[in-house]
Design a protein around this motif. Structure first.
Motif, mmCIF file in Angstrom:
data_model
loop_
_atom_site.group_PDB
_atom_site.id
_atom_site.type_symbol
_atom_site.label_atom_id
_atom_site.label_comp_id
_atom_site.label_asym_id
_atom_site.label_seq_id
_atom_site.Cartn_x
_atom_site.Cartn_y
_atom_site.Cartn_z
ATOM 1 N N ALA A 196 -91.084 54.326 50.430
ATOM 2 C CA ALA A 196 -91.275 55.718 50.833
ATOM 3 C C ALA A 196 -92.554 55.841 51.652
ATOM 4 N N ILE A 197 -92.532 56.774 52.609
ATOM 5 C CA ILE A 197 -93.750 57.222 53.289
ATOM 6 C C ILE A 197 -93.858 58.700 52.946
ATOM 7 N N ARG A 198 -94.962 59.083 52.318
ATOM 8 C CA ARG A 198 -95.051 60.417 51.732
ATOM 9 C C ARG A 198 -96.498 60.910 51.775
ATOM 10 N N MET A 199 -96.690 62.143 51.361
ATOM 11 C CA MET A 199 -98.019 62.689 51.203
ATOM 12 C C MET A 199 -98.515 62.426 49.778
ATOM 13 N N GLY A 200 -99.771 62.072 49.662
ATOM 14 C CA GLY A 200 -100.398 61.929 48.355
ATOM 15 C C GLY A 200 -101.777 62.568 48.404
ATOM 16 N N ARG A 201 -102.436 62.610 47.263
ATOM 17 C CA ARG A 201 -103.805 63.117 47.225
ATOM 18 C C ARG A 201 -104.739 61.977 46.832
ATOM 19 N N VAL A 202 -105.724 61.718 47.679
ATOM 20 C CA VAL A 202 -106.723 60.684 47.445
ATOM 21 C C VAL A 202 -108.079 61.364 47.372
ATOM 22 N N ASN A 203 -108.697 61.313 46.181
ATOM 23 C CA ASN A 203 -109.956 62.035 45.956
ATOM 24 C C ASN A 203 -109.825 63.506 46.327
ATOM 25 N N ARG A 256 -97.055 48.373 45.589
ATOM 26 C CA ARG A 256 -98.383 48.919 45.846
ATOM 27 C C ARG A 256 -98.267 50.152 46.739
ATOM 28 N N THR A 257 -99.193 51.069 46.569
ATOM 29 C CA THR A 257 -99.291 52.242 47.435
ATOM 30 C C THR A 257 -100.444 52.025 48.405
ATOM 31 N N ILE A 258 -100.144 52.100 49.697
ATOM 32 C CA ILE A 258 -101.097 51.804 50.760
ATOM 33 C C ILE A 258 -101.458 53.099 51.495
ATOM 34 N N LEU A 259 -102.743 53.284 51.772
ATOM 35 C CA LEU A 259 -103.209 54.496 52.440
ATOM 36 C C LEU A 259 -102.986 54.420 53.947
ATOM 37 N N ILE A 260 -102.685 55.577 54.537
ATOM 38 C CA ILE A 260 -102.633 55.749 55.987
ATOM 39 C C ILE A 260 -103.756 56.725 56.330
ATOM 40 N N VAL A 319 -98.023 54.907 51.905
ATOM 41 C CA VAL A 319 -96.804 54.095 51.966
ATOM 42 C C VAL A 319 -96.590 53.436 50.615
ATOM 43 N N ASP A 320 -95.437 53.639 50.009
ATOM 44 C CA ASP A 320 -95.044 52.900 48.807
ATOM 45 C C ASP A 320 -94.272 51.671 49.266
ATOM 46 N N VAL A 321 -94.773 50.478 48.943
ATOM 47 C CA VAL A 321 -94.195 49.248 49.473
ATOM 48 C C VAL A 321 -93.944 48.258 48.341
ATOM 49 N N HIS A 322 -92.915 47.440 48.498
ATOM 50 C CA HIS A 322 -92.545 46.418 47.527
ATOM 51 C C HIS A 322 -92.433 45.079 48.262
ATOM 52 N N ASN A 323 -93.113 44.064 47.761
ATOM 53 C CA ASN A 323 -93.051 42.729 48.371
ATOM 54 C C ASN A 323 -92.119 41.856 47.539
ATOM 55 N N PRO A 348 -90.121 50.238 61.530
ATOM 56 C CA PRO A 348 -90.339 51.383 62.405
ATOM 57 C C PRO A 348 -90.570 52.667 61.588
ATOM 58 N N VAL A 349 -91.476 53.498 62.080
ATOM 59 C CA VAL A 349 -91.846 54.740 61.386
ATOM 60 C C VAL A 349 -91.566 55.926 62.311
ATOM 61 N N ASN A 350 -90.805 56.879 61.802
ATOM 62 C CA ASN A 350 -90.581 58.149 62.481
ATOM 63 C C ASN A 350 -90.254 59.168 61.390
ATOM 64 N N VAL A 351 -91.288 59.764 60.809
ATOM 65 C CA VAL A 351 -91.106 60.637 59.646
ATOM 66 C C VAL A 351 -91.876 61.920 59.828
ATOM 67 N N VAL A 352 -91.413 62.957 59.146
ATOM 68 C CA VAL A 352 -92.105 64.237 59.094
ATOM 69 C C VAL A 352 -92.535 64.455 57.648
ATOM 70 N N LEU A 353 -93.829 64.634 57.434
ATOM 71 C CA LEU A 353 -94.382 64.750 56.085
ATOM 72 C C LEU A 353 -94.876 66.177 55.863
ATOM 73 N N SER A 354 -94.333 66.823 54.855
ATOM 74 C CA SER A 354 -94.764 68.170 54.505
ATOM 75 C C SER A 354 -95.863 68.105 53.458
ATOM 76 N N ALA A 355 -96.525 69.200 53.237
ATOM 77 C CA ALA A 355 -97.558 69.264 52.193
ATOM 78 C C ALA A 355 -96.910 69.098 50.834
ATOM 79 N N LEU A 356 -97.702 68.717 49.837
ATOM 80 C CA LEU A 356 -97.183 68.527 48.487
ATOM 81 C C LEU A 356 -96.695 69.860 47.907
#
Length: 270
Positions: A172-179, A227-231, A186-190, A262-270
């Motif tokens: 998933a590519i989503r909105m999160g809150r950091v601090n 892992r969740t990776i910051l953008i 980005v939620d990613v699985h290897n 490839p990334v082409n997403v629209v992210l709304s507020a939480l």
């Protein structure tokens, strides 16, 4: 082998606000900060790093191998206990356990990874810890208590044995809150057999049509790990974090060694 001219990050520094601190501070450095090695079963991989002392006085450092783990927040924890799963520390031989360096001095330091002949395809890892030797630790005085001033540098080593590679899947590519700040993540699985890390810049457009550039964190995603990776948005010209208004459109590519998403997403507020 990653041999970029970048000094290893200071992992731990215990310090107190006293007037003599600049003279006593930990001034060791190591180049490079990370090794990414490839080896075959039965091979001895011989490597060299540089240990330096930026202080105005000579110093002595201790060297040992360790396990390491990376938290979800990116904090590194080291352990010198028995090697665990995924470790190749028991294959490692180091040149010596202590190194003395003159003021502003440096020296090359060797280590070897002896891969067993029956080693299976895998990526294993360990760390080399460089610390001020315990018997030469200076102290600072806080009230009537003497406190040791110490520092530690951890050099991370990966060893890929055989034909192993990362296989990253974006969940998933989503909105999160950091601090407390709204941030794309980005939620990613290897599901591969080696670590991977994202590279690249994404273009963003907010609700007002204003454009931004975002960098994807290059924290490693280990084999089998989620892992969740910051953008993170690039700072504006005045050095401040840009103020963007959701929804946010992100476009571009998440790239890693051997792959692209490839990334082409629209992210709304939480």
């Amino acid at each position: 082998m990653k041999m970029g001219l970048v000094r290893a990050t200071l992992i731990v520094l215990c310090s107190y606000a006293v007037g003599t601190m600049p003279a006593l501070g930990f001034a060791g450095y190591v180049v490079p900060a990370r090794f990414e090695l490839k080896a075959t079963p039965g091979q001895v991989s011989r490597q060299v790093l540089t240990i330096g002392n930026d202080a105005a006085a000579g110093d002595e450092f201790s060297i040992k191998t360790a396990e390491w783990q990376l938290s979800q927040t990116g904090a590194v924890a080291f352990s010198t206990e028995t090697p665990g799963e995924g470790s190749c520390r028991h294959w490692v031989q180091i040149e010596r356990h202590t190194v003395k360096l003159a003021a502003r001095g440096s020296r090359r330091y060797r280590f070897e990874v002896h891969v067993p002949s029956d080693a299976k395809p895998q990526e294993c890892r360990f760390a080399i810890l460089i610390e001020r030797a315990q018997d030469v630790l200076p102290t600072v005085i806080a009230g009537n208590i003497q406190l040791p001033l110490s520092g530690r540098i951890g050099v991370i080593v990966y060893v890929a044995i055989g034909d192993v590679a990362p296989k990253l899947t974006v969940d998933a590519i989503r909105m999160g809150r950091v601090n407390g700040v709204l941030t794309p993540v980005v939620d990613v699985h290897n599901t591969g057999m080696a670590h991977g890390r994202f590279e690249g810049v994404l273009e963003g457009t907010d609700a007002t049509g204003k454009k931004f550039e975002f960098t994807v964190s290059n924290l490693p995603i280990l084999a089998g790990e989620k892992r969740t990776i910051l953008i993170t948005p690039h700072d504006s010209a005045d050095g401040k974090r840009p103020d963007w208004k959701p929804p946010l459109t992100l476009r571009g590519d998440l790239e890693w060694t051997g792959g692209k998403w490839p990334v082409n997403v629209v992210l709304s507020a939480l």
